[in-house]
Design a protein around this motif. Sequence first.
Motif, PDB file in Angstrom:
ATOM      1  N   PHE A  81       0.843  -1.198   0.000  1.00  0.00           N
ATOM      2  CA  PHE A  81       0.000   0.000   0.000  1.00  0.00           C
ATOM      3  C   PHE A  81       0.881   1.252   0.000  1.00  0.00           C
ATOM      4  CE2 PHE A  81      -3.991  -2.150   1.235  1.00  0.00           C
ATOM      5  CZ  PHE A  81      -3.496  -3.343   1.744  1.00  0.00           C
ATOM      6  N   TYR A 135       0.312   5.388   1.046  1.00  0.00           N
ATOM      7  CA  TYR A 135      -0.537   6.409   1.636  1.00  0.00           C
ATOM      8  C   TYR A 135       0.181   7.749   1.549  1.00  0.00           C
ATOM      9  CZ  TYR A 135      -3.528   2.840   3.773  1.00  0.00           C
ATOM     10  OH  TYR A 135      -4.389   1.802   3.987  1.00  0.00           O
ATOM     11  N   GLN A 150       0.204  11.770   3.293  1.00  0.00           N
ATOM     12  CA  GLN A 150      -0.230  12.600   4.417  1.00  0.00           C
ATOM     13  C   GLN A 150       0.100  14.049   4.130  1.00  0.00           C
ATOM     14  OE1 GLN A 150       1.708  11.934   8.253  1.00  0.00           O
ATOM     15  NE2 GLN A 150      -0.237  12.258   9.293  1.00  0.00           N
ATOM     16  N   GLY A 162      -4.901  13.493   8.252  1.00  0.00           N
ATOM     17  CA  GLY A 162      -4.667  12.056   8.396  1.00  0.00           C
ATOM     18  C   GLY A 162      -4.121  11.482   7.108  1.00  0.00           C
ATOM     19  N   LEU A 163      -3.854  10.198   7.114  1.00  0.00           N
ATOM     20  CA  LEU A 163      -3.324   9.541   5.927  1.00  0.00           C
ATOM     21  C   LEU A 163      -4.444   9.248   4.929  1.00  0.00           C
ATOM     22  CD1 LEU A 163      -1.117   8.904   8.145  1.00  0.00           C
ATOM     23  CD2 LEU A 163      -0.552   6.934   6.720  1.00  0.00           C
ATOM     24  N   LEU A 213       3.957  14.005   2.709  1.00  0.00           N
ATOM     25  CA  LEU A 213       4.697  12.888   3.293  1.00  0.00           C
ATOM     26  C   LEU A 213       4.075  11.591   2.785  1.00  0.00           C
ATOM     27  CD1 LEU A 213       6.919  12.153   5.354  1.00  0.00           C
ATOM     28  CD2 LEU A 213       5.189  12.334   7.155  1.00  0.00           C
ATOM     29  N   PHE A 224       3.929   7.372   2.687  1.00  0.00           N
ATOM     30  CA  PHE A 224       4.228   6.163   3.447  1.00  0.00           C
ATOM     31  C   PHE A 224       3.929   4.928   2.617  1.00  0.00           C
ATOM     32  CE2 PHE A 224       5.107   7.726   7.658  1.00  0.00           C
ATOM     33  CZ  PHE A 224       4.423   8.936   7.738  1.00  0.00           C
ATOM     34  N   ARG A 266       1.562  -5.794   4.267  1.00  0.00           N
ATOM     35  CA  ARG A 266       0.890  -6.798   5.099  1.00  0.00           C
ATOM     36  C   ARG A 266       1.181  -8.160   4.488  1.00  0.00           C
ATOM     37  NH1 ARG A 266      -4.827  -5.409   4.992  1.00  0.00           N
ATOM     38  NH2 ARG A 266      -4.480  -4.246   6.900  1.00  0.00           N
ATOM     39  N   LYS A 274      -2.238  -6.568  10.772  1.00  0.00           N
ATOM     40  CA  LYS A 274      -1.479  -5.364  11.052  1.00  0.00           C
ATOM     41  C   LYS A 274      -0.739  -4.920   9.801  1.00  0.00           C
ATOM     42  CE  LYS A 274       2.524  -5.341  13.234  1.00  0.00           C
ATOM     43  NZ  LYS A 274       3.520  -5.470  14.335  1.00  0.00           N
ATOM     44  N   LEU A 275      -0.853  -3.641   9.488  1.00  0.00           N
ATOM     45  CA  LEU A 275      -0.067  -3.028   8.431  1.00  0.00           C
ATOM     46  C   LEU A 275       1.231  -2.506   9.029  1.00  0.00           C
ATOM     47  CD1 LEU A 275      -2.123  -0.681   6.061  1.00  0.00           C
ATOM     48  CD2 LEU A 275      -0.716  -2.631   5.428  1.00  0.00           C
ATOM     49  N   PHE A 296       4.268  -0.020   8.482  1.00  0.00           N
ATOM     50  CA  PHE A 296       4.564   1.175   7.693  1.00  0.00           C
ATOM     51  C   PHE A 296       6.056   1.467   7.674  1.00  0.00           C
ATOM     52  CE2 PHE A 296       0.513   3.240   6.705  1.00  0.00           C
ATOM     53  CZ  PHE A 296      -0.361   2.521   7.490  1.00  0.00           C
ATOM     54  N   GLY A 297       6.499   2.082   6.578  1.00  0.00           N
ATOM     55  CA  GLY A 297       7.835   2.651   6.541  1.00  0.00           C
ATOM     56  C   GLY A 297       7.860   3.953   7.319  1.00  0.00           C
ATOM     57  N   THR A 298       9.024   4.549   7.406  1.00  0.00           N
ATOM     58  CA  THR A 298       9.182   5.773   8.187  1.00  0.00           C
ATOM     59  C   THR A 298       8.777   7.020   7.417  1.00  0.00           C
ATOM     60  OG1 THR A 298      11.498   5.806   7.529  1.00  0.00           O
ATOM     61  CG2 THR A 298      10.986   4.879   9.696  1.00  0.00           C
ATOM     62  N   TYR A 328      -3.011   3.770  15.811  1.00  0.00           N
ATOM     63  CA  TYR A 328      -1.596   3.951  15.556  1.00  0.00           C
ATOM     64  C   TYR A 328      -1.117   5.192  16.307  1.00  0.00           C
ATOM     65  CZ  TYR A 328      -2.217   0.897  11.450  1.00  0.00           C
ATOM     66  OH  TYR A 328      -2.504  -0.157  10.612  1.00  0.00           O
ATOM     67  N   GLY A 365       7.677   7.064  11.803  1.00  0.00           N
ATOM     68  CA  GLY A 365       6.597   6.469  11.033  1.00  0.00           C
ATOM     69  C   GLY A 365       5.419   6.174  11.932  1.00  0.00           C
ATOM     70  N   PHE A 373       2.051   0.793  15.217  1.00  0.00           N
ATOM     71  CA  PHE A 373       0.802   0.086  15.480  1.00  0.00           C
ATOM     72  C   PHE A 373       0.592  -0.071  16.978  1.00  0.00           C
ATOM     73  CE2 PHE A 373      -2.462  -3.065  15.187  1.00  0.00           C
ATOM     74  CZ  PHE A 373      -2.149  -4.051  16.101  1.00  0.00           C
ATOM     75  N   LEU A 395      -3.565   8.182  15.702  1.00  0.00           N
ATOM     76  CA  LEU A 395      -4.399   8.016  14.520  1.00  0.00           C
ATOM     77  C   LEU A 395      -5.255   6.766  14.643  1.00  0.00           C
ATOM     78  CD1 LEU A 395      -1.721   8.809  11.796  1.00  0.00           C
ATOM     79  CD2 LEU A 395      -3.678  10.226  12.357  1.00  0.00           C
ATOM     80  N   GLN A 449      -7.015   0.791   4.570  1.00  0.00           N
ATOM     81  CA  GLN A 449      -7.527   1.408   5.785  1.00  0.00           C
ATOM     82  C   GLN A 449      -7.819   2.883   5.520  1.00  0.00           C
ATOM     83  OE1 GLN A 449      -4.745   0.626   8.976  1.00  0.00           O
ATOM     84  NE2 GLN A 449      -4.700  -1.552   8.505  1.00  0.00           N
ATOM     85  N   PHE A 492      -8.160   6.498   7.338  1.00  0.00           N
ATOM     86  CA  PHE A 492      -7.663   7.116   8.554  1.00  0.00           C
ATOM     87  C   PHE A 492      -8.470   8.347   8.948  1.00  0.00           C
ATOM     88  CE2 PHE A 492      -3.645   5.085   9.709  1.00  0.00           C
ATOM     89  CZ  PHE A 492      -3.464   4.252   8.614  1.00  0.00           C
ATOM     90  N   GLY A 493      -8.556   8.550  10.236  1.00  0.00           N
ATOM     91  CA  GLY A 493      -9.098   9.785  10.769  1.00  0.00           C
ATOM     92  C   GLY A 493      -8.034  10.871  10.783  1.00  0.00           C
ATOM     93  N   PRO A 494      -8.409  12.087  11.161  1.00  0.00           N
ATOM     94  CA  PRO A 494      -7.463  13.212  11.157  1.00  0.00           C
ATOM     95  C   PRO A 494      -6.473  13.178  12.315  1.00  0.00           C
ATOM     96  CG  PRO A 494      -9.599  13.929  11.944  1.00  0.00           C
ATOM     97  CD  PRO A 494      -9.781  12.512  11.506  1.00  0.00           C
TER      98      PRO A 494
END
Lengths: 115, 114
Positions: free
Chosen positions: A34, A36, A38, A43-44, A88, A90, A94, A102-103, A105-107, B35, B42, B45, B91, B103, B105-107
């Motif tokens: 995935f 994403y 930001q 949010g993402l 940004l 990401f 998974r 759980k996903l 994520f990278g930094t 999260y 990053g 979780f 988040l 997924q 996401f919320g703000p």
Amino acid sequence: AQSVAQPEDQVNVAEGNPLTVKCTYSVSGNPYLFWYVQYPNRGLQFLLKYITGDNLVKGSYGFEAEFNKSQTSFHLKKPSALVSDSALYFCAVRDGNTGFQKLVFGTGTRLLVSP
Amino acid sequence: GAGVSQSPSNKVTEKGKDVELRCDPISGHTALYWYRQSLGQGLEFLIYFQGNSAPDKSGLPSDRFSAERTGGSVSTLTIQRTQQEDSAVYLCASSLGMRADEQYFGPGTRLTVT
């Protein structure tokens, strides 16, 4: 355990030029990948995903990503960058073979598109 | 339709106080995730709920953190005896619950512990 690496903290590109944001992953089973984005104080937002099928996937805002199994990469690309693409980004992975949702994520990579 | 909502958007609290963060997922989404995003980091979780199954709490950093999800919808993340290192953006995300699903996401809630 799965992991994601985004080797660049920041990518700078001029508006109108192509952009690439790099992502490599590690997962024991089949990867579900995935991207994403930001924007500041937001949010993402989901951009695109690879689950199976064609290695080139297209997503929102003209972005696309290429899945490369041999290189375990999933780089994000866009043919012509816009200043509004500055944000940004990401990458996340998974393991598609397990029930674990759980996903990881990278930094993140900050993309800066200059006018 | 309505997206994921979180409240409050900002919370400033004193060290040692308890805080509650709320998440309202998208209607019909069976999976809900929390999260934590610290400055320059990053996404970390914390916890995952799926329907009526026992939650996956493997990401909670300490026993000061807990979360519940009532009626399969709204979720509350509680941090007891807050510490300065708890300062971050929290988040929440929801999804339809299948592994291939993205997924939403919320703000986020920006928590500052002074």
